[in-house]
Design a protein around this motif. Structure first.
Motif, PDB file in Angstrom:
ATOM      1  N   GLY A 150      -5.952  -2.248  -1.453  1.00 13.03           N
ATOM      2  CA  GLY A 150      -4.970  -3.195  -0.917  1.00 13.03           C
ATOM      3  C   GLY A 150      -5.684  -4.475  -0.497  1.00 13.03           C
ATOM      4  O   GLY A 150      -6.740  -4.425   0.132  1.00 13.03           O
TER       5      GLY A 150
ATOM      6  N   GLY B 273      -8.597  -9.705   3.660  1.00 15.92           N
ATOM      7  CA  GLY B 273      -9.002  -8.359   4.072  1.00 15.92           C
ATOM      8  C   GLY B 273      -8.764  -7.373   2.938  1.00 15.92           C
ATOM      9  O   GLY B 273      -7.893  -7.582   2.079  1.00 15.92           O
TER      10      GLY B 273
ATOM     11  N   LEU C 186      -8.512  -3.151   1.933  1.00 12.08           N
ATOM     12  CA  LEU C 186      -8.351  -1.763   2.387  1.00 12.08           C
ATOM     13  C   LEU C 186      -8.455  -0.860   1.158  1.00 12.08           C
ATOM     14  O   LEU C 186      -7.690  -1.019   0.214  1.00 12.08           O
ATOM     15  CB  LEU C 186      -6.964  -1.606   3.027  1.00 12.08           C
ATOM     16  CG  LEU C 186      -6.540  -0.214   3.456  1.00 12.08           C
ATOM     17  CD1 LEU C 186      -7.429   0.308   4.578  1.00 12.08           C
ATOM     18  CD2 LEU C 186      -5.080  -0.226   3.926  1.00 12.08           C
TER      19      LEU C 186
ATOM     20  N   TYR D 142      -0.191 -10.618  -1.175  1.00 11.20           N
ATOM     21  CA  TYR D 142      -0.238  -9.223  -0.706  1.00 11.20           C
ATOM     22  C   TYR D 142      -0.103  -8.327  -1.927  1.00 11.20           C
ATOM     23  O   TYR D 142       0.928  -8.375  -2.604  1.00 11.20           O
ATOM     24  CB  TYR D 142       0.942  -8.910   0.228  1.00 11.20           C
ATOM     25  CG  TYR D 142       1.120  -9.887   1.369  1.00 11.20           C
ATOM     26  CD1 TYR D 142       0.324  -9.808   2.503  1.00 11.20           C
ATOM     27  CD2 TYR D 142       2.096 -10.882   1.300  1.00 11.20           C
ATOM     28  CE1 TYR D 142       0.487 -10.703   3.546  1.00 11.20           C
ATOM     29  CE2 TYR D 142       2.259 -11.789   2.338  1.00 11.20           C
ATOM     30  CZ  TYR D 142       1.448 -11.685   3.454  1.00 11.20           C
ATOM     31  OH  TYR D 142       1.614 -12.577   4.472  1.00 11.20           O
ATOM     32  N   PHE D 143      -1.107  -7.544  -2.203  1.00 12.10           N
ATOM     33  CA  PHE D 143      -0.959  -6.614  -3.331  1.00 12.10           C
ATOM     34  C   PHE D 143      -1.849  -5.395  -3.173  1.00 12.10           C
ATOM     35  O   PHE D 143      -2.817  -5.396  -2.410  1.00 12.10           O
ATOM     36  CB  PHE D 143      -1.196  -7.314  -4.676  1.00 12.10           C
ATOM     37  CG  PHE D 143      -2.614  -7.775  -4.956  1.00 12.10           C
ATOM     38  CD1 PHE D 143      -3.202  -8.782  -4.219  1.00 12.10           C
ATOM     39  CD2 PHE D 143      -3.352  -7.205  -5.987  1.00 12.10           C
ATOM     40  CE1 PHE D 143      -4.496  -9.218  -4.490  1.00 12.10           C
ATOM     41  CE2 PHE D 143      -4.646  -7.633  -6.272  1.00 12.10           C
ATOM     42  CZ  PHE D 143      -5.212  -8.647  -5.522  1.00 12.10           C
TER      43      PHE D 143
ATOM     44  N   GLN E  36       0.847  -1.198   0.000  1.00 12.57           N
ATOM     45  CA  GLN E  36       0.000   0.000   0.000  1.00 12.57           C
ATOM     46  C   GLN E  36       0.886   1.253   0.000  1.00 12.57           C
ATOM     47  O   GLN E  36       0.686   2.170  -0.791  1.00 12.57           O
ATOM     48  CB  GLN E  36      -0.875  -0.047   1.269  1.00 12.57           C
ATOM     49  CG  GLN E  36      -2.128   0.800   1.208  1.00 12.57           C
ATOM     50  CD  GLN E  36      -3.247   0.174   0.384  1.00 12.57           C
ATOM     51  OE1 GLN E  36      -3.095  -0.893  -0.207  1.00 12.57           O
ATOM     52  NE2 GLN E  36      -4.367   0.837   0.322  1.00 12.57           N
TER      53      GLN E  36
HETATM   54  C1  BTN Z   1      -8.251  -5.156   6.776  1.00 11.18           C
HETATM   55  O1  BTN Z   1      -8.636  -6.302   7.022  1.00 11.18           O
HETATM   56  O2  BTN Z   1      -8.430  -4.212   7.565  1.00 11.18           O
HETATM   57  C2  BTN Z   1      -7.560  -4.893   5.458  1.00 11.18           C
HETATM   58  C3  BTN Z   1      -6.243  -5.570   5.346  1.00 11.18           C
HETATM   59  C4  BTN Z   1      -5.501  -5.211   4.072  1.00 11.18           C
HETATM   60  C5  BTN Z   1      -4.096  -5.772   4.037  1.00 11.18           C
HETATM   61  C6  BTN Z   1      -3.453  -5.600   2.691  1.00 11.18           C
HETATM   62  S1  BTN Z   1      -2.053  -6.649   2.492  1.00 11.18           S
HETATM   63  C7  BTN Z   1      -1.631  -5.803   1.025  1.00 11.18           C
HETATM   64  C8  BTN Z   1      -1.874  -4.332   1.274  1.00 11.18           C
HETATM   65  N1  BTN Z   1      -0.722  -3.716   1.905  1.00 11.18           N
HETATM   66  C9  BTN Z   1      -1.004  -3.284   3.129  1.00 11.18           C
HETATM   67  O3  BTN Z   1      -0.186  -2.715   3.904  1.00 11.18           O
HETATM   68  N2  BTN Z   1      -2.270  -3.550   3.442  1.00 11.18           N
HETATM   69  C10 BTN Z   1      -2.966  -4.199   2.348  1.00 11.18           C
END
Ligand code: BTN
Length: 245
Positions: free
Chosen positions: A133, A114, A116, A60-61, A17
């Protein structure tokens, strides 16, 4: 028109992110579909700055979108991403998969992915750029309260990170075009199919407050409709964390 995905793959990053934000700040014309992906992430974070725990063998992306809509549309976009993710997951795992409003994917009530979604204002541009993210636990569950996809599939049918991401982009592409054309209303039935059954007893944590009630529906803007225990009135929830009671 479909998004042209341009993936930059890294071995290790603090956060995809943050890397994509840096790329955007150094080039405000960065194209829609730019993707930052890493094998290992050491400082990932989720909503409200919560830590997203690392684990090897997971996805992770982050990717850039320019839907030309104001930041209020982020919550709808988050649901479109969630619907796309669950469509991929359901192509492997049929039972126990739930989209928990607004942006968690659970299997047997444990989190496996998850989302974001962040809006970034750019000088001299009318609309924010959006950074999505996504973290998907594919081969590893970093927390006891989480799970991973390959735990739920037959060992000989293990899901690969690359295959999962490719499928996600295909599903997302279709849903993103449909959303831009028809809005969230066109996804209400999918959301209802993938989330807890209507009538479920749920609670929503909004900052320090908790509201409890019955899940009624989702509206055309992606807000949750809850029949509130206390007031016995339907309340629209625009943000918060849902929990089952
Ligand atoms: C959540 O559940 O609150 C959202 C999680 C999101 C995580 C992802 S991993 C890839 C991207 N890079 C990050 O630092 N966060 C998102």
């Amino acid at each position: 028109m479909s998004v042209e995905w341009a993936v930059s793959q890294y071995e290790i990053l603090p956060s995809t992110q943050d890397k994509l934000k840096e790329d955007l700040f150094s080039n405000s014309n960065l194209q829609e579909g730019s993707v930052v992906c890493t094998d290992i992430q050491t400082k990932g974070y989720g909503r409200h700055g919560r830590k997203w725990k690392e684990g090897q063998g997971n996805l992770y992306f982050s990717y850039l979108l320019r839907p030309e809509k104001d930041r209020n549309f982020c919550s709808q976009l988050s649901l479109i991403v969630g619907i796309s993710l669950i469509e991929v997951i359901k192509s492997y795992i049929s039972d126990g998969v739930v989209l928990k409003w607004p942006n968690d994917i659970l299997i047997d009530n444990k989190k496996c992915a998850g989302i974001l979604v962040e809006a970034i204002d750019i000088e001299h541009e009318n609309y924010p750029a959006i950074i999505v993210g996504i973290g998907v636990n594919i081969s590893n569950a970093p927390l006891e309260i989480s799970t991973y996809l390959n735990k739920h599939v037959n060992e000989c049918k293990n899901i690969s990170i690359e295959q999962f991401q490719k499928q996600f982009f295909e599903f997302f592409d279709t849903n993103y075009s449909k959303w831009k054309e028809l809005g969230f209303e066109a996804f209400k039935s999918s959301f209802i199919e993938y989330t807890y059954p209507k009538g479920s007893k749920i609670g929503v944590k909004i900052a320090e407050n908790k509201i409890t009630g019955e899940f009624i529906d989702i509206d055309n803007d992606g807000n949750l409709e809850l029949l509130c225990n206390k007031t016995e009135k339907i309340r629209k929830i625009t943000s918060g964390d849902v929990f089952l009671m």
